[in-house]
Motif scaffolding. Structure first.
Motif, PDB file in Angstrom:
ATOM      1  N   CYS A 280       0.865  -1.175   0.000  1.00 40.28           N
ATOM      2  CA  CYS A 280       0.000   0.000   0.000  1.00 40.28           C
ATOM      3  C   CYS A 280       0.903   1.226   0.000  1.00 40.28           C
ATOM      4  N   VAL A 281       0.788   2.064  -1.020  1.00 43.83           N
ATOM      5  CA  VAL A 281       1.746   3.154  -1.217  1.00 43.83           C
ATOM      6  C   VAL A 281       1.012   4.478  -1.352  1.00 43.83           C
ATOM      7  N   ARG A 282       1.465   5.456  -0.602  1.00 43.75           N
ATOM      8  CA  ARG A 282       0.832   6.771  -0.589  1.00 43.75           C
ATOM      9  C   ARG A 282       1.308   7.641  -1.749  1.00 43.75           C
ATOM     10  N   GLY A 283       0.356   8.347  -2.363  1.00 42.07           N
ATOM     11  CA  GLY A 283       0.697   9.456  -3.236  1.00 42.07           C
ATOM     12  C   GLY A 283       1.135   9.134  -4.650  1.00 42.07           C
ATOM     13  N   ILE A 284       1.135   7.876  -5.074  1.00 40.65           N
ATOM     14  CA  ILE A 284       1.447   7.552  -6.467  1.00 40.65           C
ATOM     15  C   ILE A 284       0.318   6.701  -7.026  1.00 40.65           C
ATOM     16  N   ASP A 285       0.071   6.828  -8.328  1.00 38.10           N
ATOM     17  CA  ASP A 285      -0.989   6.028  -8.930  1.00 38.10           C
ATOM     18  C   ASP A 285      -0.422   4.749  -9.532  1.00 38.10           C
ATOM     19  N   ALA A 286      -1.297   3.961 -10.146  1.00 36.50           N
ATOM     20  CA  ALA A 286      -0.888   2.667 -10.691  1.00 36.50           C
ATOM     21  C   ALA A 286       0.175   2.831 -11.773  1.00 36.50           C
ATOM     22  N   ALA A 287       0.001   3.828 -12.652  1.00 35.41           N
ATOM     23  CA  ALA A 287       0.964   4.029 -13.740  1.00 35.41           C
ATOM     24  C   ALA A 287       2.358   4.332 -13.201  1.00 35.41           C
ATOM     25  N   GLU A 288       2.422   5.165 -12.162  1.00 37.59           N
ATOM     26  CA  GLU A 288       3.723   5.496 -11.585  1.00 37.59           C
ATOM     27  C   GLU A 288       4.320   4.283 -10.873  1.00 37.59           C
TER      28      GLU A 288
ATOM     29  N   CYS B 222      -1.917   3.969  -4.275  1.00 40.37           N
ATOM     30  CA  CYS B 222      -2.149   2.756  -5.064  1.00 40.37           C
ATOM     31  C   CYS B 222      -1.905   1.522  -4.211  1.00 40.37           C
ATOM     32  N   VAL B 223      -2.399   0.400  -4.727  1.00 39.45           N
ATOM     33  CA  VAL B 223      -2.208  -0.898  -4.079  1.00 39.45           C
ATOM     34  C   VAL B 223      -1.608  -1.855  -5.099  1.00 39.45           C
TER      35      VAL B 223
ATOM     36  N   VAL C  95       5.744   6.910   1.455  1.00 40.71           N
ATOM     37  CA  VAL C  95       5.729   5.848   2.458  1.00 40.71           C
ATOM     38  C   VAL C  95       4.801   4.728   1.998  1.00 40.71           C
ATOM     39  N   GLY C  96       5.117   3.517   2.387  1.00 40.64           N
ATOM     40  CA  GLY C  96       4.279   2.374   2.042  1.00 40.64           C
ATOM     41  C   GLY C  96       4.276   1.354   3.149  1.00 40.64           C
ATOM     42  N   TYR C  97       3.230   0.542   3.162  1.00 41.50           N
ATOM     43  CA  TYR C  97       3.117  -0.543   4.134  1.00 41.50           C
ATOM     44  C   TYR C  97       2.948  -1.845   3.385  1.00 41.50           C
TER      45      TYR C  97
END
Length: 345
Positions: free
Chosen positions: A175-183, A226-227, A250-252
């Protein structure tokens, strides 16, 4: 609580020494997780079972978490201190943490203090303001949640409801904050998967060639970020995946290990910051006030916890269970080496 044979050993030693007082664990043989039978518990107490101790700890704490309000009230009448501590918390704390509102009311009626500070300075009464029964206790002046905590509790209720209950054993997530699937796809240098392979995977991933799908992941844009998901494996939470995804953010990572339970990790700005974590496992005595509050809100919900940690606001569980926005193959790499720059190959 798990019954221990140690109680029988201690009782045997006490009998040999001629002791006539109740010893730890005596009278509770056969009692493990079920503290709901009021008649049985009362009979044991009348026959000399120790209300202060059994082989698994304090009976009142166990009943608060796993028992009935009648048993809680019975034990509360027989203990010396209804607010006695076990592992630094009271029985009332256990009742609130377990969402046993009737047990909590029984303890409060017996004199337990809802506003006694415990782990990280939180009291069971103040925590209950964010739980399913916020009117559980009459709050004295000054005992309230902040506006930010109210908002966090509301979001926890919304997010857990949006995800719902589903089988997620064996699932890996990033799980990642602030970026979309394409990025995310760009950062991972991933390539689109073939349609015929996706059709086979959707039908039954466990019937596919494991080597063919071990680096196959789904990527989905969601509100807040994005996930990356792999409903059958751990690939998204491998260190080399998380570090590439989290440059500047940041991501989890979560792997719902079928053998050992939920395993979590935190990546921040391309570095692994925490590993061997237990998302959804509930609060811990070493938590900060913020960590404890979050752990309480998402107790027993590892997926929601992982999403919330990264600031993701999913509206359903499609990003987790699929079908994702896009299926992609990760390039072959040693993804177990952490803390490498995104451009490393």
């Amino acid at each position: 609580m798990i019954e221990s044979h140690g109680a029988d050993t201690r009782a045997g030693r006490a009998e040999k020494q001629g002791e006539t007082v109740a010893v730890q664990g005596r009278g509770w043989d056969g009692v493990a997780w079920d503290w709901s039978d009021h008649g049985d518990i009362r009979r044991r107490l009348d026959q000399g079972a120790d209300p202060e101790r059994w082989s698994g700890g304090r009976p009142l704490h166990s009943a608060a978490a796993f028992g009935s309000p009648e048993v809680v009230a019975e034990l509360a009448r027989r203990v010396a201190d209804v607010d006695a501590l076990e592992d630094g918390v009271t029985a009332l704390w256990e009742a609130v943490m377990s969402r046993r509102s009737e047990n909590a009311r029984a303890l409060a009626a017996a004199g337990a203090d809802p506003w006694r500070p415990s782990w990280a300075g939180w009291s069971p009464g103040r925590l209950s303001l964010a739980g399913p029964t916020p009117d559980l206790f009459a709050a004295p002046a000054g005992e309230s949640l902040t506006a930010a905590q109210h908002a966090q509790a509301e979001e926890a209720r919304r997010l857990t409801a949006a995800l719902g209950t589903f089988h997620h054993e064996g699932t890996g997530l990033a799980c990642v904050r602030g970026i979309d699937a394409a990025e995310a796809v760009r950062r991972l240098e991933a390539t689109p998967a073939a349609d015929d392979l996706i059709a086979d995977v959707l039908e039954d991933p466990y019937d596919c060639d494991s080597e063919e799908i071990e680096l196959l992941v789904g990527v989905t844009s969601v509100p807040g970020g994005c996930v990356v998901t792999q409903p059958w494996g751990y690939a998204p939470q491998m260190p080399g995946v998380l570090t590439r995804l989290t440059a500047g953010t940041v991501g989890y990572g979560l792997y719902a290990n079928p053998k050992s339970g939920n395993q979590g990790s935190i990546a921040r700005d391309g570095r692994i910051e925490g590993s061997d974590l237990h998302p959804g496992g509930g609060p811990d005595a070493t938590d900060t006030p913020e960590e404890l509050f979050t752990a309480y809100l998402y107790q027993h919900d590892a997926v929601a916890y992982s999403c919330a940690y990264a600031g993701l606001r999913l509206t359903d569980r499609r990003a987790v269970v699929g079908p994702p926005d896009v299926w992609v193959h990760l390039p072959p790499r040693d993804y177990w080496r952490a803390n490498r720059k995104q451009s490393d190959s």
